[in-house]
Design an enzyme around this catalytic site. Structure first.
Site, PDB file in Angstrom:
ATOM      1  N   GLY A 259       0.820  -1.208   0.000  1.00  0.00           N
ATOM      2  CA  GLY A 259       0.000   0.000   0.000  1.00  0.00           C
ATOM      3  C   GLY A 259       0.850   1.252   0.000  1.00  0.00           C
TER       4      GLY A 259
ATOM      5  CG  ASP B 261       2.130 -10.448   5.922  1.00  0.00           C
ATOM      6  OD1 ASP B 261       2.563 -10.526   7.084  1.00  0.00           O
ATOM      7  OD2 ASP B 261       1.013  -9.991   5.649  1.00  0.00           O
TER       8      ASP B 261
ATOM      9  CG  MET C   4       1.975 -11.445  11.657  1.00  0.00           C
ATOM     10  SD  MET C   4       3.127 -10.063  11.732  1.00  0.00           S
ATOM     11  CE  MET C   4       2.264  -8.880  10.693  1.00  0.00           C
TER      12      MET C   4
ATOM     13  CG  MET D  81       5.068 -11.517  21.498  1.00  0.00           C
ATOM     14  SD  MET D  81       4.931 -13.154  22.246  1.00  0.00           S
ATOM     15  CE  MET D  81       6.645 -13.637  22.324  1.00  0.00           C
TER      16      MET D  81
END
Length: 462
Positions: free
Chosen positions: A197, A226, A269, A384
């Site tokens: 983005g 990611d 994630m 974390m």
């Protein structure tokens, strides 16, 4: 020239197709008054700029380096190549005239502070730049706050910290306000660190700067824990994230084996891609099932998740389940208002697949095995993982990305990203990166390795 091998029985005469070299935007394409200068590295006592030291226009990095000589799978045509990253013998900025701005946008990622530090130190030590500023709180910081002046002494230990000392935020992208601020504050180099983005926003900033014909160079350094940015080998912080995910998986494994019919459930994630879950599964070997956004799984019936877990619990007495946050979003019940909900970056708001799975697992066991002991321990290490400092590998990667960006921008390139392609640093047009995705290919060897490690079903309904 064709390559021949009489022993291979393979026709290689058409192996090398024409190469499409991706053109990089350059300040001279729309600013006619720029002068060139000798690279300050020529006078740096720690460099030896002998013949071959500088990168030239003819140095390229191929995007595709593997081929099927049998012809079963077609070779991409034309082949794509990118300009190789590195210092050029001529620069288009005099160090005394540079005013550099550095901004971090979006979520946290290991290595953010390392990139900032190395941009500052690289500009200062390699090129003699003395006007370097940090933009705080993401894109809105350009027009919302005063920039912070940076120097090597101030950023000396930033690489040892997690998060971003410059602070970050989502949203706040107002194109005209941002470019107005860049122009009013007399910035002529803008370093933008962020995810897909953020890179789409960087494209708009570059296009507007070019439309105004400003002598301002823009470079992006792609950041996403990611690893979902396309073209490049990997995003910085990814290897640290996989390493940290091991601790959560190990804890889930301990909890599972310490209980009767125990399941350790770990959510990692990965909104649109399952790279962290995939690599963490391959690294751990304690995982019984890995669920990622790229595969459709189902719970009930033959071949479903419940049937598989029932067999695994009967065989081993425990199971460890890893799920990426974007997995299963299409089968989680949600209200109409939840379907329309967006976050500050404009992304759909995901429901917590981990909480939902834990609830469904408990319902399933109570229904199918009433009165029997059963435990689900749910671990969500998201914050974390993304908040820790980068490990040694990512620190080195961040340093080389930052220095590659500096070399490119000093050479007058703009509207580009510095990234690693097939182990080599290259310059990639911003709009290419902004539109490229990096999903897990469930047809390749890596996903087959996951299946071989977990022996999980393919979740295909008969």
């Amino acid at each position: 020239m064709a390559i021949s091998n009489s022993n291979s029985g393979v026709d290689t005469s058409k192996l090398f197709n024409p190469i499409n070299l991706k053109e990089l935007p350059h300040l001279t394409h729309y600013v006619s008054t720029i002068q060139t200068h000798q690279n300050p590295l020529d006078h740096d006592p720690y460099f030896h700029t002998d013949q071959g030291f500088y990168v030239s226009q003819s140095d390229v990095v191929l995007r595709q380096i593997t081929y099927d000589l049998s012809g079963t799978f077609a070779t991409p045509f034309p082949l794509s190549a990118y300009h190789r990253a590195g210092p050029r013998n001529q620069v288009f900025f005099h160090p005394s005239e540079v005013r550099a701005a550095i901004v971090t946008c979006g979520g946290l990622c290991p290595g953010l502070n390392t990139v900032i530090r190395e941009l500052v130190v690289g500009l200062w030590d390699l090129y003699g730049v003395r006007q370097i500023f940090g933009i705080t709180a993401g894109y809105r910081g350009f027009y919302w706050r005063e920039p912070v002046e940076l120097n090597p002494k101030l950023v000396d230990d930033w690489h040892k910290r997690g998060g971003t000392v410059l602070e970050t935020s989502r949203g706040g992208f107002d194109l005209n306000k941002i470019v107005d601020a860049i122009e009013n504050l007399r910035f002529n180099q803008v370093y933008i660190i962020g995810g897909d983005g953020t890179m789409r926003g960087a494209v708009k900033i570059f296009v507007e700067i070019r439309r105004r014909k400003l002598n301002v160079a823009v470079v992006g350094i792609p950041k996403t824990v990611d690893n979902d940015v396309g073209i490049i080998d990997r995003s910085f912080g990814f290897q640290t994230a996989v390493e940290m995910a091991q601790q959560a998986i190990s804890a889930a494994h301990v909890e599972a084996v310490s209980a009767v019919n125990g399941i350790g459930l770990v959510k990692l994630m990965g909104r649109s891609t399952g790279h962290i879950a995939l690599y963490a599964t391959l690294s751990s070997r304690d995982v019984d099932c890995c669920l990622i956004p790229e595969i459709d799984f189902f719970l009930e019936g033959k071949g479903g998740l419940f049937e598989f877990l029932d067999k695994r619990l009967k065989a081993n007495g425990h199971a460890v389940l890893v799920v990426a946050e974007g997995a299963g979003q299409d089968i989680i019940p949600r209200t109409d208002s939840q379907k329309q909900e967006k976050d500050e970056s404009g992304n759909p708001v995901f429901l917590d697949v981990g909480v939902w799975l834990k609830s469904e697992l408990n319902k399933w066991w109570a229904r199918e095995h009433p009165g029997e002991l059963f435990t689900v321990k749910y671990i969500d290490p998201t914050y974390m993982i993304r908040a820790v400092a980068a490990n040694a590998t990512d620190n080195l990667y961040c340093t080389l990305l930052a220095h590659s960006a500096i070399h490119g921008i000093m050479a007058g390139y703009t509207g580009f990203v510095a990234g690693l392609i097939n182990g080599n640093y290259a310059y990639i047009p911003l709009d290419d990166i902004a539109s490229a995705k990096n999903p897990v290919n469930t047809k390749d060897h890596k996903w087959s390795w996951v299946r071989s490690v977990t022996n999980q079903p393919d979740f295909e309904k008969s």
